[in-house]
Design a protein around this motif. Sequence first.
Motif, mmCIF file in Angstrom:
data_model
loop_
_atom_site.group_PDB
_atom_site.id
_atom_site.type_symbol
_atom_site.label_atom_id
_atom_site.label_comp_id
_atom_site.label_asym_id
_atom_site.label_seq_id
_atom_site.Cartn_x
_atom_site.Cartn_y
_atom_site.Cartn_z
ATOM 1 N N ASP A 428 4.462 -1.368 1.485
ATOM 2 C CA ASP A 428 4.521 -2.186 0.150
ATOM 3 C C ASP A 428 3.836 -3.393 0.352
ATOM 4 O OD1 ASP A 428 6.202 -0.169 -0.830
ATOM 5 O OD2 ASP A 428 7.985 -1.041 0.393
ATOM 6 N N THR A 429 3.489 -4.094 -0.871
ATOM 7 C CA THR A 429 2.744 -5.427 -0.907
ATOM 8 C C THR A 429 3.902 -5.908 -2.179
ATOM 9 O OG1 THR A 429 1.221 -4.723 -2.771
ATOM 10 C CG2 THR A 429 0.655 -4.539 -0.488
ATOM 11 N N PRO A 430 3.659 -7.413 -2.118
ATOM 12 C CA PRO A 430 4.494 -8.035 -3.335
ATOM 13 C C PRO A 430 4.442 -7.216 -4.702
ATOM 14 C CG PRO A 430 3.853 -9.477 -1.757
ATOM 15 C CD PRO A 430 3.238 -8.268 -1.407
ATOM 16 N N ASP A 431 3.220 -6.932 -4.982
ATOM 17 C CA ASP A 431 2.921 -6.399 -6.252
ATOM 18 C C ASP A 431 2.396 -4.859 -6.306
ATOM 19 O OD1 ASP A 431 0.402 -6.863 -5.226
ATOM 20 O OD2 ASP A 431 -0.248 -7.836 -6.816
ATOM 21 N N GLY A 432 2.453 -4.218 -5.338
ATOM 22 C CA GLY A 432 2.252 -2.912 -5.310
ATOM 23 C C GLY A 432 2.144 -2.157 -3.997
ATOM 24 N N LEU A 433 0.917 -1.611 -3.543
ATOM 25 C CA LEU A 433 0.907 -0.672 -2.407
ATOM 26 C C LEU A 433 -0.223 -1.106 -1.555
ATOM 27 C CD1 LEU A 433 1.947 2.786 -3.734
ATOM 28 C CD2 LEU A 433 3.447 1.304 -2.314
ATOM 29 N N ALA A 434 -0.489 -0.893 -0.348
ATOM 30 C CA ALA A 434 -1.555 -1.201 0.284
ATOM 31 C C ALA A 434 -1.653 0.178 1.428
ATOM 32 C CB ALA A 434 -1.368 -2.392 1.310
ATOM 33 N N LEU A 435 -2.917 0.822 1.519
ATOM 34 C CA LEU A 435 -3.355 1.702 2.193
ATOM 35 C C LEU A 435 -4.088 1.293 3.294
ATOM 36 C CD1 LEU A 435 -2.782 4.872 2.861
ATOM 37 C CD2 LEU A 435 -4.874 5.069 1.390
ATOM 38 N N THR A 436 -3.747 1.417 4.751
ATOM 39 C CA THR A 436 -4.484 1.047 5.813
ATOM 40 C C THR A 436 -5.178 2.377 6.618
ATOM 41 O OG1 THR A 436 -3.341 -0.784 6.267
ATOM 42 C CG2 THR A 436 -4.659 0.146 8.104
ATOM 43 N N ALA A 437 -6.485 2.406 6.826
ATOM 44 C CA ALA A 437 -7.030 3.469 7.381
ATOM 45 C C ALA A 437 -7.623 2.996 8.758
ATOM 46 C CB ALA A 437 -8.078 4.075 6.439
ATOM 47 N N THR A 438 -7.398 3.927 9.549
ATOM 48 C CA THR A 438 -8.013 3.900 11.076
ATOM 49 C C THR A 438 -8.573 4.909 11.523
ATOM 50 O OG1 THR A 438 -5.957 2.289 11.626
ATOM 51 C CG2 THR A 438 -7.537 2.969 13.292
ATOM 52 N N ASP A 439 -9.714 4.729 12.036
ATOM 53 C CA ASP A 439 -10.606 5.887 12.381
ATOM 54 C C ASP A 439 -10.413 6.076 13.943
ATOM 55 O OD1 ASP A 439 -12.324 4.333 13.798
ATOM 56 O OD2 ASP A 439 -14.088 5.052 12.967
ATOM 57 N N GLU A 440 -10.879 6.930 14.575
ATOM 58 C CA GLU A 440 -10.802 7.269 16.046
ATOM 59 C C GLU A 440 -11.430 6.520 16.968
ATOM 60 O OE1 GLU A 440 -14.188 10.524 17.203
ATOM 61 O OE2 GLU A 440 -12.614 11.275 15.943
ATOM 62 N N ALA A 441 -12.362 5.721 16.437
ATOM 63 C CA ALA A 441 -12.766 4.677 17.520
ATOM 64 C C ALA A 441 -12.179 3.046 17.225
ATOM 65 C CB ALA A 441 -14.289 4.272 16.940
#
Length: 671
Positions: A428-441
Amino acid sequence: MPAAMSRHEIELLSPARNAEIGIEAVNHGADAVYIGGPDFGARHNAGNSVADIGRLVAHAQRFHSRIFVTLNTILRDDELEPARRLVWQLYDAGVDALIVQDMGLLELDLPPLQLHASTQTDIRTPEKARFLQDVGFSQMVLARELALPEIRAIAAQVQEATLEFFVHGALCVAYSGQCFISHAHTGRSANRGDCSQACRLPYTVTDGQGRIVAHEQHVLSLKDNNQSANLAALVDAGIRSFKIEGRYKDMGYVKNLTAHYRLLLDELLDARPELARGSAGRCSYGFTPDPDRNFNRGSTDYFVNGRLDDIGAFDTPKHAGLPLGWVTKVAQDHVEVQLDEGVGDLNNNDALTYLDLQKELVGLPINTARCTDAGQRLWQVVPKEPIASYKDLRRDTRLSRNRDMAWDRLLEKKSADRRVGLWLRLADTPDGLALTATDEAGVEVTVAQPTTRQAPKDAARAEATLREQLGKLGSSVYALEGLSLGTAQPWFVPASTLNGLRRATIEALDAARLAAHERPPRARPVEPPLAYPEDSLSYLANVYNQKARDFYARHGVRVIEAAYESHEALGEVSLMITKHCVRYSLSLCPKQAKGVTGVQGTVKAEPLTLVNGSEKLTLRFDCKPCEMHVVGRMKKSVLNQSRREEAERLAAGVPMQFYRSRPAQRPGGSA
C-alpha cells in the motif's frame, strides 16, 4: 593488475558464425559468445557487420551475458590503422572484450576494452601465461594440449586473469599459431584466418628406406574434443571459462552443444555453492541435448588426462554419424534396412553412411524411406543415386545416420526458453499501490501508482485476481519465483490498473538491469614493462608488423625474426609443431617398443615421411618435450604469387607493409 571475472564465476563461452546464431547461443544458456567482426578474425568466412554485433550485444545484455569479438589474425603494418578504427567501432557497439593474437595491437591507441589472449598465442607455460596477464590480458585460452597438472601449474602463477579452455569441437593438430603448412603450400595463412586444412588430407607414411608404414591414412586428422566428463576436474585445476569451438558451425550445432554444456555446468554449480553462474537466467529446452548428433569425427579428451593412443581420426575426417542398423537386401532400385533397437524412424532426406571394403566412408543420402514392418523395424530405402553407384553396398553392411531430418526440424524451431528469476511484492501507499520487483541478482525497483482501492466482497477471489494479473509476465525474460502481498487486505483493483502497474514495473526493472550491466574494464599492465620469458624470437612468434616488433623489444627481446608470412624462412623449417605423434599412434615410439615387425620387416621409428600426391613432408621427433615437427619448405609458386601480388599493389599505390627481420633495439637505442 588485470581485471578478470570473479574467481568463483563459471563461464560457458559459445561460438557464433552470425548474430542470429549468437542470439540463440544466449537463449540456450551461454554466459558469453565469441563472434567475428567484419575483418581480421581467424575464420575467413565468418565475418559480421558492427551493426549486427550491436544487435547481438543488446540481446545478450538482457541476461548479463557478454559478447567477445575476435580480432585474432596477425596484421600487416598497413592493416593496423583500419584495425584500430574497427576496435573503436566495436567499443561503441557495446562489446565486452576483444580476442587478439597480434601484440602490435597493444601498442595502439585502443579504447578501454578488455583484452583476451587468443588460442593463436599458444599458451603452454606458466611463464608465458603470467607475462600475458601482467601486460594487460584479462582472460586467456590455454593450449588444448595441456594436461591437468600443467593447467594447475599455470593457475598457480596466474591469479588475476581468467583461464579459459576448449571443451568441445574440432581439434587443430598443431599447437595453435604454430602451423604454416597451409601458407607454404597454398599461400593461405592459418594465422590470417584462411587455413586450407592440410591436416585433414590422406598421407602415405614411409620410413627412411622408403618402405610404407601406413597407406593413404589421415594421420594428421584428430578426433573431436569432448571434455564432458572432465568439467569438475578442470574447475579444480583452475579453469573458469569453458569454450565451445565452432565459429563455422550451424545453428543446430550451437544450440545443441550450448544446451549440453549448460546442463552439465548447472549440475556442477548446483552441487558446489562456492561457484556462481557467469550470467543470469535458467534455461528450459524443447529437446534433449546430444553432442553425438552433431558433426564429429569421434571424440577424445585429448591430453587432459595424459597421452592416449586413440586420438586420431585416421580412417576419415568425415562424420560417420550414429549407428543405425544393417542392410538386409540390396534390390535394383532400393535397399532394405533393419534398424537397431532404440533407433528412431527414418525420414525422407536423411543421410546414411557405411564403410566400403577399403574402409573408406561412403555417403548414402535417402530420397524416400518407407516402413514395411514396424514390429521387425524393417524399412525400404530408395537412395538419391542409382544403387549401382554405391561401392561395396551389400547384404549385412552396417549403416550409420549422419543427418536426421527429424532432429534438424526440431532444432529449426524455438527450442529453448531462458528466464531470469523474479520476486514481486505489492504494498500500500497513501494514495494507491506500489509494486517492487527484485531479480535474481538483487537488482530492485519500485513503481508506485495512484489508484482507488476498494474492499473486496470476496477476499479469496480478490487475492486470486491480484496474483493472476501481477504474475502475467508474458514475453518478458522473467520467471516468477515469488509474489507477496503486503497490502492491508487483498483489495479489489481493476485488471487494467494491475496490468499497467506490472508493465511499468517490468519496464523499470529492464532499465535498471541494463544500467547494472557493467562492461568489464581494461586491465592495466604492470609497470615498468616486464621482460618476456625469452630474449630471442624466431618466425614462430608470428611478428608481422613493426608495432608487434616494438612490443617485444620494449619487453627485452633482442632478436626478433619476421613471421613466416614475411617469406624470409625459405628453406626447410618446421611447418607444424604438434603434441600429436604419428610415430606413437603407429606404435613405433621407442617408449612403446624398439621396432615393429610386420610384413615388410622391422620398421624403425625415424625418419618418417608424409606423402600426398607431389607434396612431401618430413616428420622429426623431439622426444624430450614429446613433440613432433612436420618439416618442409615454401613452394616456389606461393612465393612467386606473393611477389606478383605485392608488385601489383605497389603499382596501384597500395603497398603491403609487413615487418622484415632486423636486430631489435632496447629502449635508449642499445642493441
